[in-house]
Design a protein around this motif. Structure first.
Motif, PDB file in Angstrom:
ATOM      1  N   ILE A  67       0.868  -1.189   0.000  1.00  0.00           N
ATOM      2  CA  ILE A  67       0.000   0.000   0.000  1.00  0.00           C
ATOM      3  C   ILE A  67       0.897   1.229   0.000  1.00  0.00           C
ATOM      4  O   ILE A  67       1.746   1.391   0.890  1.00  0.00           O
ATOM      5  N   TYR A  68       0.733   2.092  -1.014  1.00  0.00           N
ATOM      6  CA  TYR A  68       1.592   3.276  -1.174  1.00  0.00           C
ATOM      7  C   TYR A  68       0.791   4.550  -0.901  1.00  0.00           C
ATOM      8  O   TYR A  68      -0.283   4.743  -1.459  1.00  0.00           O
ATOM      9  N   ILE A  69       1.355   5.406  -0.056  1.00  0.00           N
ATOM     10  CA  ILE A  69       0.711   6.695   0.242  1.00  0.00           C
ATOM     11  C   ILE A  69       1.559   7.803  -0.361  1.00  0.00           C
ATOM     12  O   ILE A  69       2.692   8.047   0.066  1.00  0.00           O
ATOM     13  N   ALA A  70       1.017   8.482  -1.375  1.00  0.00           N
ATOM     14  CA  ALA A  70       1.726   9.571  -2.047  1.00  0.00           C
ATOM     15  C   ALA A  70       1.055  10.908  -1.722  1.00  0.00           C
ATOM     16  O   ALA A  70       0.292  11.013  -0.758  1.00  0.00           O
ATOM     17  N   ALA A  86       9.912   2.930  -5.099  1.00  0.00           N
ATOM     18  CA  ALA A  86       9.516   1.722  -4.355  1.00  0.00           C
ATOM     19  C   ALA A  86       8.577   0.853  -5.196  1.00  0.00           C
ATOM     20  O   ALA A  86       8.691  -0.377  -5.192  1.00  0.00           O
ATOM     21  N   ILE A  87       7.661   1.486  -5.931  1.00  0.00           N
ATOM     22  CA  ILE A  87       6.740   0.729  -6.790  1.00  0.00           C
ATOM     23  C   ILE A  87       7.516  -0.023  -7.869  1.00  0.00           C
ATOM     24  O   ILE A  87       7.272  -1.206  -8.136  1.00  0.00           O
ATOM     25  N   ILE A  97      -2.631   2.090  -4.487  1.00  0.00           N
ATOM     26  CA  ILE A  97      -1.912   3.357  -4.623  1.00  0.00           C
ATOM     27  C   ILE A  97      -2.836   4.499  -4.225  1.00  0.00           C
ATOM     28  O   ILE A  97      -3.928   4.652  -4.780  1.00  0.00           O
ATOM     29  N   ILE A  98      -2.384   5.305  -3.271  1.00  0.00           N
ATOM     30  CA  ILE A  98      -3.149   6.470  -2.805  1.00  0.00           C
ATOM     31  C   ILE A  98      -2.411   7.718  -3.277  1.00  0.00           C
ATOM     32  O   ILE A  98      -1.314   8.015  -2.805  1.00  0.00           O
ATOM     33  N   GLY A  99      -2.999   8.429  -4.247  1.00  0.00           N
ATOM     34  CA  GLY A  99      -2.345   9.608  -4.809  1.00  0.00           C
ATOM     35  C   GLY A  99      -2.429   9.617  -6.323  1.00  0.00           C
ATOM     36  O   GLY A  99      -1.884   8.730  -6.982  1.00  0.00           O
ATOM     37  N   LYS A 100      -3.096  10.619  -6.913  1.00  0.00           N
ATOM     38  CA  LYS A 100      -3.301  10.657  -8.367  1.00  0.00           C
ATOM     39  C   LYS A 100      -2.035  11.020  -9.126  1.00  0.00           C
ATOM     40  O   LYS A 100      -1.922  10.740 -10.330  1.00  0.00           O
TER      41      LYS A 100
END
Length: 262
Positions: A67-70, A86-87, A97-100
């Protein structure tokens, strides 16, 4: 230059306010989060549960969920670049993925949410995690985010939220009586734990991103002030040069007048 400086000052001030607000929210999560981790560790690694083979142990052959928080706002290019790297290092893992602004998407991306929609669409993440635990679909679940430490430092970080880290000792001090399906109960507890950790990480990440924005706007202000000093010095030099040239010209006129009288 003055109008630009005022805009940057406002941005710098607002980022400081947001850092403090997010930090306070994160601290509230942390206080409870540490207690939750301790309590759940004692339940999951209770000696009797382990001996009865009721402990929640994932299958190591199953895939991994990351789970990625951008960040979706301006002045956070470096912040998001850590997420992208990291991705790209883990292309075969399933992803939320959190973040457009993270434009990456492949067939392993199970969910993609804009940062502003995190709270509104959190239930989608929650349902996905709950189903994944019911099916024991993953061997590991990780959260990647930028961690706020102090008013001057933050760091890109990975935390493993499933399975809950084992300290190396089975807990013998407490015993439990359960009148329900133990596996179902443990999966529900883990789902709650992961969702709680994710909300906490989002708060900490928000503090970090505003700290990053504050540092960038502070650097921009320093550059603007340096340019203002350079401009003032250049203007003073020009005035001094003009005054010096004028004095020289006046002196020449005086000399010429003196020569005529002679």
């Amino acid at each position: 230059m003055g109008s630009i400086k005022n805009v940057v000052k406002v941005m710098n001030f607002h980022s400081l306010l947001r850092v403090d607000k997010a930090r306070k929210r994160a601290e509230n999560y942390l206080k409870v989060g540490n207690e939750i981790t301790t309590i759940l560790s004692e339940i999951f690694y209770n000696k009797n549960l382990v001996l009865d083979k009721q402990a929640l142990i994932p299958n190591p052959s199953m895939p991994i969920l990351d789970i990625y928080i951008a960040n979706d706002y301006g002045y956070c290019g470096d912040f998001n670049s850590s997420v992208r790297r990291a991705i790209l290092k883990n292309p075969n893992n399933d992803k939320i993925i959190i973040g457009k602004k993270i434009v990456y998407k492949d067939d392993k991306t199970v969910l993609k949410i804009e940062k502003d929609d995190f709270s509104k669409r959190f239930v989608e993440i929650q349902h996905y995690i709950e189903k994944s635990l019911i099916d024991m679909a993953y061997s590991e679940i990780n959260i990647y985010y930028n961690h706020y430490y102090t008013s001057t430092t933050f760091e890109f970080k990975k935390i493993k939220v499933f399975p809950i880290e084992f300290s190396g000792e089975y807990y013998e001090g407490n015993d439990f009586v359960a009148e329900t399906d133990l596996q179902k109960m443990l999966k529900s507890l883990v789902s709650f734990y992961i969702c709680y950790q994710l909300k906490m990480c989002e708060c900490i990440s928000e503090a970090a991103e505003n700290l990053n924005r504050n540092q960038i706007t502070r650097m921009a202000l320093d550059k603007i002030e340096e340019k203002e000093v350079e401009d003032r010095n250049a203007m003073l030099r020009k005035k001094n040069e003009e005054a010096c040239f004028k004095n020289v010209e006046n002196y020449k006129k005086i000399i010429q007048i003196g020569d005529v009288h002679e």
